[in-house]
Design an enzyme around this catalytic site. Structure first.
Site, PDB file in Angstrom:
ATOM      1  N   SER A 187       0.831  -1.174  -0.004  1.00  0.00           N
ATOM      2  CA  SER A 187       0.024  -0.048   0.091  1.00  0.00           C
ATOM      3  C   SER A 187       0.845   1.197  -0.005  1.00  0.00           C
ATOM      4  O   SER A 187       0.432   2.193  -0.528  1.00  0.00           O
ATOM      5  CB  SER A 187      -1.110  -0.060   1.347  1.00  0.00           C
ATOM      6  OG  SER A 187      -0.362   0.185   2.225  1.00  0.00           O
ATOM      7  N   HIS A 215      -5.497  -3.774  -2.168  1.00  0.00           N
ATOM      8  CA  HIS A 215      -5.251  -2.700  -3.143  1.00  0.00           C
ATOM      9  C   HIS A 215      -5.113  -3.504  -4.419  1.00  0.00           C
ATOM     10  O   HIS A 215      -5.001  -2.693  -5.537  1.00  0.00           O
ATOM     11  CB  HIS A 215      -3.890  -2.121  -2.714  1.00  0.00           C
ATOM     12  CG  HIS A 215      -3.960  -1.273  -1.599  1.00  0.00           C
ATOM     13  ND1 HIS A 215      -4.492  -0.065  -1.545  1.00  0.00           N
ATOM     14  CD2 HIS A 215      -3.826  -1.563  -0.328  1.00  0.00           C
ATOM     15  CE1 HIS A 215      -4.343   0.553  -0.180  1.00  0.00           C
ATOM     16  NE2 HIS A 215      -3.951  -0.465   0.302  1.00  0.00           N
ATOM     17  N   LYS A 245     -11.752   0.412  -1.084  1.00  0.00           N
ATOM     18  CA  LYS A 245     -10.838   1.027  -2.002  1.00  0.00           C
ATOM     19  C   LYS A 245     -11.444   0.939  -3.493  1.00  0.00           C
ATOM     20  O   LYS A 245     -12.134   1.819  -3.772  1.00  0.00           O
ATOM     21  CB  LYS A 245      -9.482   0.201  -1.833  1.00  0.00           C
ATOM     22  CG  LYS A 245      -9.165   0.475  -0.397  1.00  0.00           C
ATOM     23  CD  LYS A 245      -7.958  -0.371  -0.060  1.00  0.00           C
ATOM     24  CE  LYS A 245      -7.259  -0.253   1.399  1.00  0.00           C
ATOM     25  NZ  LYS A 245      -8.281  -0.703   2.410  1.00  0.00           N
TER      26      LYS A 245
END
Length: 394
Positions: A187, A215, A245
């Site tokens: 990340s 992610h 996300k």
């Protein structure tokens, strides 16, 4: 105790590590407004291009996803009212887990309130003092905390160093229960794990493989994640991912075979002892999954755009580390320098994160820029701001 707290706070301030909450109008939007203190009781509201949010695909503003969320509130109310194993379950939840398992191509899935809660549940439930967990040194804090809470032997290998991992597995080969845990996309660095080598080592040493796709979900592998991108999805034991996300909503999932999911449902403390997600969030998650399924190329469009921006930053002379994803670090070194750079870019109308230790190693403070599909029309303005930053010598 109060004197100790004050001393620690002063140390944070002296080392440019003290954190405050920015007064932001909307954290996920393409543009954000921030209230700036001008002194003498005066404030000014300024608008910025948002290059710090993890809303990578801009799905938080997709009308059909917002409508699904709003409809769920009107039909089912604002809360689930309890843990899912009491009365906090409802049909949308069951549908979300069914669709998530189909999307991830696993037997079953379990939805959690956050990625942090999911990782803590997984490691606390599966590991104990007789388990050796091999963890990349740059893994997310939630993985580390889950391992520590479990009481397992926490064996950290150098970041993306397969030779170091192999040596540690050989050293601990007599451990009965072994787990290898890794983020797929890191990340703060935007690089990817060496998943094929990790899986091969896990199979050779009889270890379970757990990947954190927070992610990568929604972007790689037609949105399914990096394990699918690499063609290794069937060789990974447990997939964790988030809806907070690229999917533009909230919550997380664990996808695996049915026995593992049944076990987590019975042993995952952060699942059992938490009020479940409200209908608005569950409906948004379901709509976002369906949207990505129908628009599976959007992740690749994002990655192509990020690759172009990263190359131009490198031409300017910025250090972007090993990034190959939508997360682009601009590594500046000192805490003071990165804070100065953030303020400079804000003057140019660009909002990026200033990331400092302990989130990243000492002397690697950085701007963390997240490329978003909905801000690509502002690419030249963003790059011009970085050109000015380089020219200013910050």
């Amino acid at each position: 105790m109060r004197d100790k707290i004050k001393k620690k706070l002063n140390e944070l301030r002296e080392n440019s590590l003290f954190r405050v909450m920015p007064e932001i109008s909307e954290g996920a939007g393409k543009y954000i407004s921030v209230e700036i203190n001008k002194g003498f009781g005066k404030t000014e509201v300024r608008k910025y291009i948002n290059m710090a949010s993890n809303n990578y695909l801009g799905l938080a503003e997709i009308q059909e996803i917002k409508r699904a969320s709003a409809d769920a509130v009107l039909e089912l109310g604002t809360t689930s009212g309890a843990s899912r194993i009491v009365t906090g379950n409802y049909n949308l939840y069951d549908e979300l887990e069914r669709v998530t398992a189909e999307f991830k191509q696993t037997e079953a899935s379990l939805v959690f309130n956050s990625g942090y809660a999911a990782n803590v549940a997984v490691f606390f439930a599966l590991a104990d003092r007789n388990t050796a967990v091999f963890s990349d040194k740059l893994n997310h804090a939630s993985i580390i905390d889950g391992i520590l809470l479990s009481g397992a032997k926490h064996i950290r290998y150098r970041h993306n160093d397969i030779e170091d991992l192999a040596a540690l597995l050989e050293k601990h080969k007599d451990e009965k229960d072994k787990i290898i845990a890794t983020d797929t996309i890191f990340s703060m660095d935007g690089d990817v794990c060496r998943l094929r080598a990790i899986v091969e080592l896990a199979e050779a040493y009889g270890a379970m493989t757990i990947v954190d796709e927070a992610h990568a979900s929604g972007i790689f592998g037609r949105g399914r994640g990096y394990a699918h991108e690499a063609g290794l999805e069937k060789r990974v034991d447990i997939h964790m991912g988030t809806f907070s996300k690229a999917f533009g909503s909230f919550g997380a999932y664990v996808a695996a075979d049915r026995d593992i999911i049944d076990y987590l449902r019975n042993k995952g403390r952060s699942f059992i002892y938490s009020t479940s997600l409200p209908p608005a969030v569950v409906a948004a998650n379901l709509a976002a999954l369906k949207y990505v399924e129908d628009h599976h190329d959007i992740g690749y469009r994002l990655l192509d755009a990020a690759d172009d921006i990263r190359r131009q930053l490198q031409v300017m002379g910025f250090d972007t580390g090993d990034s190959v994803t939508q997360i682009i670090p601009v590594i500046l070194g000192t805490n003071e320098r990165v804070l100065m750079a953030k303020e400079f870019l804000m003057e140019k109308g660009i909002y990026v994160g200033a990331i400092r230790p302990p989130t990243v190693p000492v002397n690697t403070a950085r701007l963390r820029m997240t490329v978003r599909l909905d801000v690509l029309d502002e690419t030249e303005r963003i790059l011009d701001a970085f050109r000015a930053l380089k020219a200013a010598g910050i």
